[in-house]
Design an enzyme around this catalytic site. Structure first.
Site, PDB file in Angstrom:
ATOM      1  N   LYS A 211      32.068  46.845  53.375  1.00 51.49           N
ATOM      2  CA  LYS A 211      33.303  46.292  52.530  1.00 51.49           C
ATOM      3  C   LYS A 211      32.947  47.663  51.364  1.00 51.49           C
ATOM      4  O   LYS A 211      33.409  48.437  51.067  1.00 51.49           O
ATOM      5  CB  LYS A 211      33.759  45.888  52.131  1.00 51.49           C
ATOM      6  CG  LYS A 211      33.217  44.577  51.674  1.00 51.49           C
ATOM      7  CD  LYS A 211      33.363  42.901  52.221  1.00 51.49           C
ATOM      8  CE  LYS A 211      32.559  42.600  50.795  1.00 51.49           C
ATOM      9  NZ  LYS A 211      32.597  40.916  51.235  1.00 51.49           N
TER      10      LYS A 211
ATOM     11  N   ARG B 144      36.645  29.359  48.475  1.00 51.40           N
ATOM     12  CA  ARG B 144      37.544  30.348  48.347  1.00 51.40           C
ATOM     13  C   ARG B 144      37.952  29.852  49.905  1.00 51.40           C
ATOM     14  O   ARG B 144      38.512  28.816  49.968  1.00 51.40           O
ATOM     15  CB  ARG B 144      35.963  30.897  48.558  1.00 51.40           C
ATOM     16  CG  ARG B 144      37.215  32.709  48.973  1.00 51.40           C
ATOM     17  CD  ARG B 144      36.361  34.053  48.350  1.00 51.40           C
ATOM     18  NE  ARG B 144      35.681  34.079  49.793  1.00 51.40           N
ATOM     19  CZ  ARG B 144      35.359  35.233  49.993  1.00 51.40           C
ATOM     20  NH1 ARG B 144      34.956  36.392  48.812  1.00 51.40           N
ATOM     21  NH2 ARG B 144      35.058  35.535  51.084  1.00 51.40           N
TER      22      ARG B 144
HETATM   23  C1  LIG Z   1      32.210  40.444  51.619  1.00 43.37           C
HETATM   24  C2  LIG Z   1      31.749  39.358  52.308  1.00 43.37           C
HETATM   25  C3  LIG Z   1      30.199  39.100  52.954  1.00 43.37           C
HETATM   26  C4  LIG Z   1      28.888  39.665  53.375  1.00 43.37           C
HETATM   27  O1  LIG Z   1      28.289  39.829  51.042  1.00 43.37           O
HETATM   28  P1  LIG Z   1      26.902  40.108  50.703  1.00 43.37           P
HETATM   29  O2  LIG Z   1      26.567  39.469  49.601  1.00 43.37           O
HETATM   30  O3  LIG Z   1      27.860  41.304  50.520  1.00 43.37           O
HETATM   31  O4  LIG Z   1      25.959  40.044  52.059  1.00 43.37           O
HETATM   32  C5  LIG Z   1      30.047  38.148  54.111  1.00 43.37           C
HETATM   33  N1  LIG Z   1      30.948  37.324  54.335  1.00 43.37           N
HETATM   34  C6  LIG Z   1      32.694  37.340  54.130  1.00 43.37           C
HETATM   35  C7  LIG Z   1      33.516  36.725  54.155  1.00 43.37           C
HETATM   36  C8  LIG Z   1      32.976  38.436  52.995  1.00 43.37           C
HETATM   37  O5  LIG Z   1      34.039  38.594  52.133  1.00 43.37           O
END
Ligand SMILES: *Cc1c(COP(=O)(O)O)cnc(C)c1O
Length: 375
Positions: free
Chosen positions: A36, A131
């Protein structure tokens, strides 16, 4: 070359991904590479797939569609609970999604049936960060409802920590997730293929030598792109922290007083005037601002100090040096600065492999345009 720009070193990103894949495979954990922050760049996706990640994850359908269009071949996981309004595109382009609402999964099942497909679901469990996630006491009820849905395959369960309240993944909450996986399997006589423990914040736990239990997948973004773990923002040993750098150009360079004059009210972004009078300073302005980057997340080269930023100006104290106009300055970025720069259409993206720029746009899609005026 045009500025501002992000220089993205695919070899370093690939090295980071390969190192994490190798270290985690020793612990029985596969990697879903989360794209992302790079807006689903197909080139970055291919680089991490070559490094051995088993799946691509993204929170935005636009990114998943862009990777699909570019011919990226990998299982695609939507890592944010789908919007009901997106159900059709989710089942069309994503192989599986992380979910916490049974009503949404019902719509995914309807959409999958209409498309003659099946859709995989990982149920997210709340482990304290507040969350996304089903409360643990409600998990079995949700599982029973999902198992009744005709075009849905329950692939596993998962959790996400350290994103809202900063709750650290550790022995207790990960053991809880493992115990929930065992309990669901016993209660329903099924096998959960995926137990996805979390994000880059799980790495300290995963490498600590503790028993990783049933956890067999992590979803990693920041650690692959920035070589950094997010809990204490420490560089991970053996990984590159400079795979992505930001270059901006000096547009004004003058000796100016360090203190403003005139009646002082609010600045554009609520910043206060500098507290200490340092006399005259060598000040430079770079053509980049709040609209393009989170200035608080920039690390300037030695001898240069960021002293302020407005929408399109970054103001620095250059110490003893004068930086002639046209000079390019290279910054390291934290996650927040990187995400905003990746998303700014004013920041160009230059991909490099084997030290050479590769002539493709890093961003394969344009963001949705304004769709007219609401009645
Ligand atoms: C953004 C996200 C990740 C990745 O997180 P990082 O800290 O960039 O490794 C993994 N799982 C979910 C649900 C996320 O929203």
């Amino acid at each position: 070359m045009s500025a501002p720009r992000l220089e993205i070193d695919l070899d370093k990103i690939q090295h980071n991904a390969r190192t994490l894949v190798d270290r985690l495979s020793g612990r029985g954990i596969t990697v879903t590479a989360v794209m992302k922050a790079s807006l689903g760049s197909p080139e970055i996706a291919r680089a991490v797939l070559d490094a051995g990640v088993s799946m691509i994850g993204d929170s935005r359908m636009e990114n998943i569609e862009a990777m699909n269009r570019a011919g990226v071949k990998a299982p695609m996981m939507l890592i944010r609970s789908p919007m009901i309004s997106d159900a059709q595109r989710v089942v069309r382009y994503a192989d599986l999604s992380l979910n916490s609402e049974v009503d949404v999964i019902g719509k995914l099942s309807d959409a999958a049936r209409a498309a003659g497909k099946r859709h995989g679901v990982v149920l997210m469990v709340e482990l304290g960060d507040l969350r996304e996630g089903i409360m643990p006491a409600d998990l079995e009820h949700s599982v029973s409802q999902v198992l009744d849905m005709p075009n849905i395959d329950l692939k596993g369960i998962g959790a996400n920590l350290a994103c809202h309240c900063g709750v650290a993944p550790g022995t207790d909450n990960m053991a809880k997730l493992s115990a929930l996986a065992d309990a669901v399997e016993r209660a329903f006589g099924i096998t959960l293929g995926i137990v996805s423990g979390g994000n880059s914040a799980n790495l300290n736990w995963a490498f600590s030598g503790t028993d990783t239990g049933r956890i067999n997948n992590l979803r990693l973004g920041e650690s692959i792109l920035l070589g950094c773990e997010p809990l204490h923002r420490q560089r991970i040993e053996g990984l590159h922290a400079d795979a992505i750098t930001l270059i901006a150009e000096v547009i004004e360079s003058k000796t100016k007083p360090s203190q403003p004059w005139g009646e002082i009210a609010q600045a554009a972004f609520g910043e206060k005037a500098p507290p200490a009078d340092r006399g005259n300073i060598n000040q430079a302005i770079l053509a980049i601002g709040q609209q393009d980057v989170d200035p608080g997340g920039l690390l300037a080269p030695l001898g240069i100090e960021i002293i302020g930023a407005s929408s399109d100006h970054l103001i620095v104290d250059c110490g003893h040096r004068r930086l002639p106009v046209g000079t390019e300055i290279r910054f390291q970025l934290n996650y927040s600065a990187m995400v905003r720069s990746m998303t700014s259409p004013f920041v160009s993206k230059v991909l490099r492999a084997s030290g050479k720029p590769i002539p493709v746009p890093a961003v394969a899609h344009t963001l949705p345009q304004t769709q007219g005026i609401m009645p």
